[in-house]
Design a protein around this motif. Structure first.
Motif, PDB file in Angstrom:
ATOM      1  N   GLY A 234       0.737  -1.245   0.039  1.00 54.74           N
ATOM      2  CA  GLY A 234      -0.125   0.045   0.008  1.00 54.74           C
ATOM      3  C   GLY A 234       0.815   1.276  -0.030  1.00 54.74           C
ATOM      4  N   ILE A 235       2.173   1.118  -0.351  1.00 53.07           N
ATOM      5  CA  ILE A 235       3.032   2.374  -0.320  1.00 53.07           C
ATOM      6  C   ILE A 235       2.693   2.948  -1.774  1.00 53.07           C
ATOM      7  N   ASP A 236       2.574   4.312  -1.868  1.00 53.28           N
ATOM      8  CA  ASP A 236       2.402   4.892  -3.235  1.00 53.28           C
ATOM      9  C   ASP A 236       3.644   5.170  -3.704  1.00 53.28           C
ATOM     10  N   VAL A 237       4.379   4.372  -4.608  1.00 49.64           N
ATOM     11  CA  VAL A 237       5.794   4.183  -4.988  1.00 49.64           C
ATOM     12  C   VAL A 237       6.209   5.512  -5.663  1.00 49.64           C
ATOM     13  N   ASP A 238       5.263   5.860  -6.499  1.00 52.19           N
ATOM     14  CA  ASP A 238       5.609   7.249  -7.384  1.00 52.19           C
ATOM     15  C   ASP A 238       5.746   8.460  -6.309  1.00 52.19           C
ATOM     16  N   ARG A 239       4.932   8.470  -5.402  1.00 52.75           N
ATOM     17  CA  ARG A 239       4.975   9.655  -4.430  1.00 52.75           C
ATOM     18  C   ARG A 239       6.217   9.509  -3.602  1.00 52.75           C
ATOM     19  N   VAL A 240       6.687   8.162  -3.326  1.00 48.98           N
ATOM     20  CA  VAL A 240       7.812   8.026  -2.365  1.00 48.98           C
ATOM     21  C   VAL A 240       9.086   8.510  -3.363  1.00 48.98           C
ATOM     22  N   ILE A 241       9.262   8.224  -4.615  1.00 49.73           N
ATOM     23  CA  ILE A 241      10.269   8.496  -5.451  1.00 49.73           C
ATOM     24  C   ILE A 241      10.313   9.968  -5.655  1.00 49.73           C
ATOM     25  N   ALA A 242       9.122  10.618  -5.917  1.00 50.74           N
ATOM     26  CA  ALA A 242       9.128  11.981  -6.141  1.00 50.74           C
ATOM     27  C   ALA A 242       9.780  12.635  -4.765  1.00 50.74           C
ATOM     28  N   ILE A 243       9.398  12.137  -3.484  1.00 51.35           N
ATOM     29  CA  ILE A 243       9.958  12.758  -2.331  1.00 51.35           C
ATOM     30  C   ILE A 243      11.235  12.784  -2.187  1.00 51.35           C
ATOM     31  N   THR A 244      11.635  11.482  -2.638  1.00 54.25           N
ATOM     32  CA  THR A 244      13.281  11.435  -2.621  1.00 54.25           C
ATOM     33  C   THR A 244      13.856  12.315  -3.540  1.00 54.25           C
ATOM     34  N   PHE A 245      13.321  12.648  -4.820  1.00 51.70           N
ATOM     35  CA  PHE A 245      14.015  13.679  -5.780  1.00 51.70           C
ATOM     36  C   PHE A 245      13.977  14.885  -5.015  1.00 51.70           C
ATOM     37  N   PHE A 246      12.687  15.207  -4.557  1.00 51.00           N
ATOM     38  CA  PHE A 246      12.567  16.500  -3.634  1.00 51.00           C
ATOM     39  C   PHE A 246      13.668  16.825  -2.802  1.00 51.00           C
ATOM     40  N   VAL A 247      13.836  15.730  -1.906  1.00 50.90           N
ATOM     41  CA  VAL A 247      14.800  15.795  -0.625  1.00 50.90           C
ATOM     42  C   VAL A 247      16.201  16.026  -1.185  1.00 50.90           C
ATOM     43  N   GLY A 248      16.407  15.008  -2.199  1.00 54.55           N
ATOM     44  CA  GLY A 248      17.701  15.278  -2.732  1.00 54.55           C
ATOM     45  C   GLY A 248      18.171  16.549  -3.174  1.00 54.55           C
ATOM     46  N   GLY A 249      17.121  16.994  -4.053  1.00 54.43           N
ATOM     47  CA  GLY A 249      17.236  18.352  -4.691  1.00 54.43           C
ATOM     48  C   GLY A 249      17.538  19.319  -3.544  1.00 54.43           C
ATOM     49  N   ALA A 250      16.646  19.572  -2.889  1.00 51.77           N
ATOM     50  CA  ALA A 250      16.904  20.554  -1.613  1.00 51.77           C
ATOM     51  C   ALA A 250      18.219  20.389  -0.815  1.00 51.77           C
ATOM     52  N   MET A 251      18.837  19.294  -0.633  1.00 49.40           N
ATOM     53  CA  MET A 251      19.996  19.323  -0.004  1.00 49.40           C
ATOM     54  C   MET A 251      21.029  19.852  -1.095  1.00 49.40           C
ATOM     55  N   ALA A 252      20.977  19.393  -2.403  1.00 46.41           N
ATOM     56  CA  ALA A 252      21.686  20.068  -3.508  1.00 46.41           C
ATOM     57  C   ALA A 252      21.887  21.542  -3.465  1.00 46.41           C
ATOM     58  N   GLY A 253      20.525  22.152  -3.337  1.00 43.99           N
ATOM     59  CA  GLY A 253      20.329  23.612  -3.322  1.00 43.99           C
ATOM     60  C   GLY A 253      20.881  23.983  -2.281  1.00 43.99           C
TER      61      GLY A 253
END
Lengths: 353, 420
Positions: A234-253
């Motif tokens: 029941g985990i929304d995989v697409d959402r989790v992947i999007a969050i991963t990119f979001f968090v990784g991007g924020a760290m890069a910023g």
């Protein structure tokens, strides 16, 4: 008995061992030479360590993006260096506006926090868009395909920025509070370096807690463990992947802003070298492993800063800093020869084998 | 059967790849009234004569290339026609690195209409690029390459089609060392170069002359042009306790060195000195306030040195581009273009129909024969290795790092040699 023992040795093994011995010998010979010559006092070494540490913590922040994406999708996000660049670049426009109006010197803390927020948001959004446009439609395609679109996305971002903002570089404004030096625990360091080190440690800790202690973090770990099983749970995989990119991007910023604070220049091509170095750091620490990325970044920063003078100076090589990258990557090769999965990469390697 | 096929295929492949290499050393060509051992360019009646530039017009060093391109453009405005033909300028970006120089030269070499080229800016572009152009018979005149190696007697035949109106760094390095030793009275200096022929050559000349004068070089360091963190190398330099650091490199890396130098323990009072490769308002942007007080060796651009012709040039420049020149080599570029136009007029021959023929070797020889040519930068006379400049190197000191206040002579202020 001896025959069986001999048969198991291949010529490749012999080469590898010879290579290890030669590199080890050179390392030790050079180091002993430098230490015995005693040309550099303890304060020089201390300075070099601090330089390495601050550079390394920036690498570590960028490396997180590579490592998190790899941990979940098993792909190298080569557009990540441009995510880093875009945060630094857009942050520059806010910083420059603050600098011109004098607000930066009157309210340095507030303005730096605003610039940080802008840089992190920009990078996070760029990372999200790249994921949505370039990677999500290709999920399930052979592994080489997203790798190639990643390189394409990287060029696209570079030349978009070049088109919008020109190919010259921009000078970051300096905040008066960040000028000069301070002494921490008896070690003199530049204020910018202290800020960089402290900020990265805080951010890495927050991220670690986020991944280990929150529901979303648990979901991320579950998806990285087994994407299909996680989806069945029941985990929304697409959402989790999007969050991963979001968090990784924020760290890069955030890394982009810290980089700009230390080096004070931004440029459309500025992401390339730090990106390659951070990718190296992620591999060095064991790709897919968050503490590994931190460790790898710090190690690489220290190698670059201390390595050339420690090893090459003792060998009598003039101008060792021209060979800084050679030293850094030789160290990488050495670490990978002895620990093929990186410093902390053992568990992941065993799991995926 | 199969075993035989592979070697044959390989042989054919090798021949295909290397064949053109031998083919380009073509026999004498005759076209119209002109016979030339390398080739002849035919320009039809009414068609333009094509001149190419290869300059760095993008990236952090773009100011260097745009500055020289403007010099060429003003020369074309002034000259209007050559041998009765209009002039067409085309160009390539050479990126200030060896790869860019190779790419730009290869693209230009493929264009048979090009009569002559002007470029490059950075010596690192010229080293691989010049032989490519010359193999295609294109002579090139550089307004800003200064590395000694390019006009060295041992440079090799690939550079036979190369000349420059820029000074040779043997001159610039000597002036810089004399300034540091005599005017500043310093005895200990360190140098940094970035591995490019320009920077390495200049740093070495500086070090040699400085040592011969009686000074000490505490260390000669090198970085790569893409480095950003200069503190480790500066820390290493600090261990030798120099009084001055001479770093004749380019804008981006030079900006990092300038900004980071005074932050390194032991270098708080060290004097900084750069050269003409970063003598530009863009460098002020890159270095910020850290540039205030630093020195630059660069060509003298003052009206006293260059005469009234330069004042007229500057007025045209201001009118055409609305700003002051961005780097020091625009008058050299103007002279390079004018030298080429004069040489073309010397060798061009017309047929009855009004078409013009220009022999490539004849043009090269005419350029090498340039003597007492009155240019903006002085009186140019080419030696047998292609050095044509009338060098006037002076030292500038930066008073304000505001790029808007860029005005060579006043800011950065010309401080040496002092006018008597």
């Amino acid at each position: 008995m001896p025959r069986g023992w001999l048969q198991r040795i291949s010529i490749v093994d012999l080469y590898l061992w010879a290579f290890r011995l030669v590199v080890l010998f050179v390392l030790i010979y050079g180091t002993v030479g430098t230490v015995r010559a005693a040309r550099y006092g303890p304060d020089v070494w201390m300075d070099l360590l601090v330089f390495g540490l601050s550079q390394g913590s920036i690498y570590a922040l960028i490396a997180l993006g590579y490592t998190m994406v790899y941990g979940i999708l098993r792909m190298i996000n080569f557009a990540h260096s441009e995510v880093f660049m875009s945060g630094a670049y857009v942050g520059y426009y806010v910083a420059a506006a603050f600098g011109r109006s004098g607000y930066l010197d009157r309210n340095p803390l507030v303005s730096l926090l605003v610039v940080l927020a802008v840089a992190m948001t920009t990078s996070a959004v760029v990372a999200l868009l790249v994921e949505r446009i370039a990677y999500r439609p290709l999920r399930g395609a052979p592994r080489l395909v997203p790798l190639i679109t990643a390189i394409g996305a990287s060029f696209f971002l570079q030349y978009t920025f070049r088109g919008f903002f020109g190919s010259g570089f921009q000078a970051y404004p300096e905040a008066a509070v960040l000028r000069g030096k301070l002494v921490v625990a008896g070690i003199p360091m530049l204020r910018t370096q202290a800020v960089v080190i402290v900020a990265s440690v805080v951010m890495l800790l927050v991220l670690y807690l986020f991944v280990m202690r929150t529901r979303t973090g648990t979901a991320m770990r579950a998806v990285s463990e087994d994407m299909e099983a996680a989806a069945l749970m029941g985990i929304d995989v697409d959402r989790v992947i999007a969050i991963t990119f979001f968090v990784g991007g924020a760290m890069a910023g955030a890394a982009g802003l810290l980089y700009a604070l230390v080096f004070k220049q931004v440029h459309f091509f500025m992401g390339f070298i730090p990106g390659i170095k951070a990718f190296t750091a992620a591999v060095l620490g064991g790709i897919g492993n968050i503490p590994g990325a931190m460790l790898g970044g710090v190690f690489l920063g220290l190698f670059e800063s201390v390595g050339p003078i420690l090893v090459l100076d003792g060998l009598g090589i003039v101008a060792p800093y021209q060979l800084r990258d050679v030293i850094a990557f030789t160290m990488l090769v050495m670490v990978l020869i002895f620990r093929p999965s990186g410093i902390l990469g053992e568990r992941l390697a065993a799991k995926k084998a | 059967m199969k075993r035989v096929k592979l070697p044959i295929a390989l042989l054919v492949a090798i021949l295909l790849v290397t064949g053109p290499y031998y083919a380009t050393t073509a026999p004498a060509a005759t076209l119209g009234p002109v016979t030339d051992p390398i080739g002849v360019v035919k320009v039809n009646r009414g068609q333009p004569i094509v001149i190419a530039y290869w300059f760095v017009i993008a990236g952090p060093d773009a100011s260097l290339g745009i500055d020289t391109r403007r010099g060429v453009e003003i020369a074309i405005d002034d000259k209007k026609t050559v041998a009765g033909h209009p002039i067409k300028l085309i160009g390539e970006d050479s990126g200030c690195n060896a790869e860019g120089g190779t790419t730009a030269a290869t693209k230009l070499a493929a264009n048979k209409a090009i009569v002559a080229a002007i470029g490059s800016n950075c010596s690192s572009e010229a080293v691989p690029g010049v032989p490519i152009l010359w193999k295609a018979g294109i002579v090139t005149v550089s307004p800003s390459n200064t590395a000694p190696i390019l006009t060295d007697p041992k440079r090799g035949p690939g550079y036979d089609g190369y000349l420059r109106t820029a000074h040779n760094d043997k001159v610039q390095g000597r002036v810089a060392a004399q300034f540091v030793y005599h005017y500043l009275g310093l005895r200990k200096a360190a140098t940094i170069h970035d591995g490019s022929p320009y920077a390495e050559g200049l740093a070495n000349v500086f070090a040699d002359v400085f040592k011969r004068l009686g000074g000490t070089i505490t260390s000669q360091e090198a970085i790569s042009p893409t480095d950003t963190d200069m503190r480790p190398v500066l820390t290493k330099i600090a261990a030798g306790k120099p009084q001055l650091i001479y770093y004749p490199i380019f804008i981006a890396a030079g900006g990092f060195v300038t900004r980071q130098a005074k932050e390194v323990a032991g270098l708080e009072k060290v004097k900084l000195m750069g050269a003409d490769g970063m003598f530009s308002p863009d460098f002020m942007k890159a270095a910020g306030d850290a540039a205030v007080g630093m020195y630059h060796s660069s060509p003298d651009l003052s009206p006293e040195a260059l005469g009234p012709g330069y004042k007229v040039f500057l007025e045209k420049h201001q009118k055409k581009y609305g700003e002051k020149p961005l780097a020091p080599f625009h008058p050299h570029a103007y002279d390079a273009a004018m030298m080429i136009f004069a040489a073309i007029e010397k060798v061009a021959k017309k047929d009855a129909a009004g078409n013009t023929y220009i022999g490539r070797k004849a043009l090269r020889d005419a350029l090498y024969a340039t003597k007492n040519f009155k240019g903006l930068t002085g009186t140019l006379t080419c030696d047998k290795y292609g050095d044509c400049a009338d060098p006037k190197i002076v030292i500038y000191q930066t008073l304000s790092a505001d790029p808007a206040k860029w005005d060579p002579g006043n800011n950065p202020k010309k401080i040496w040699p002092v006018k008597k």
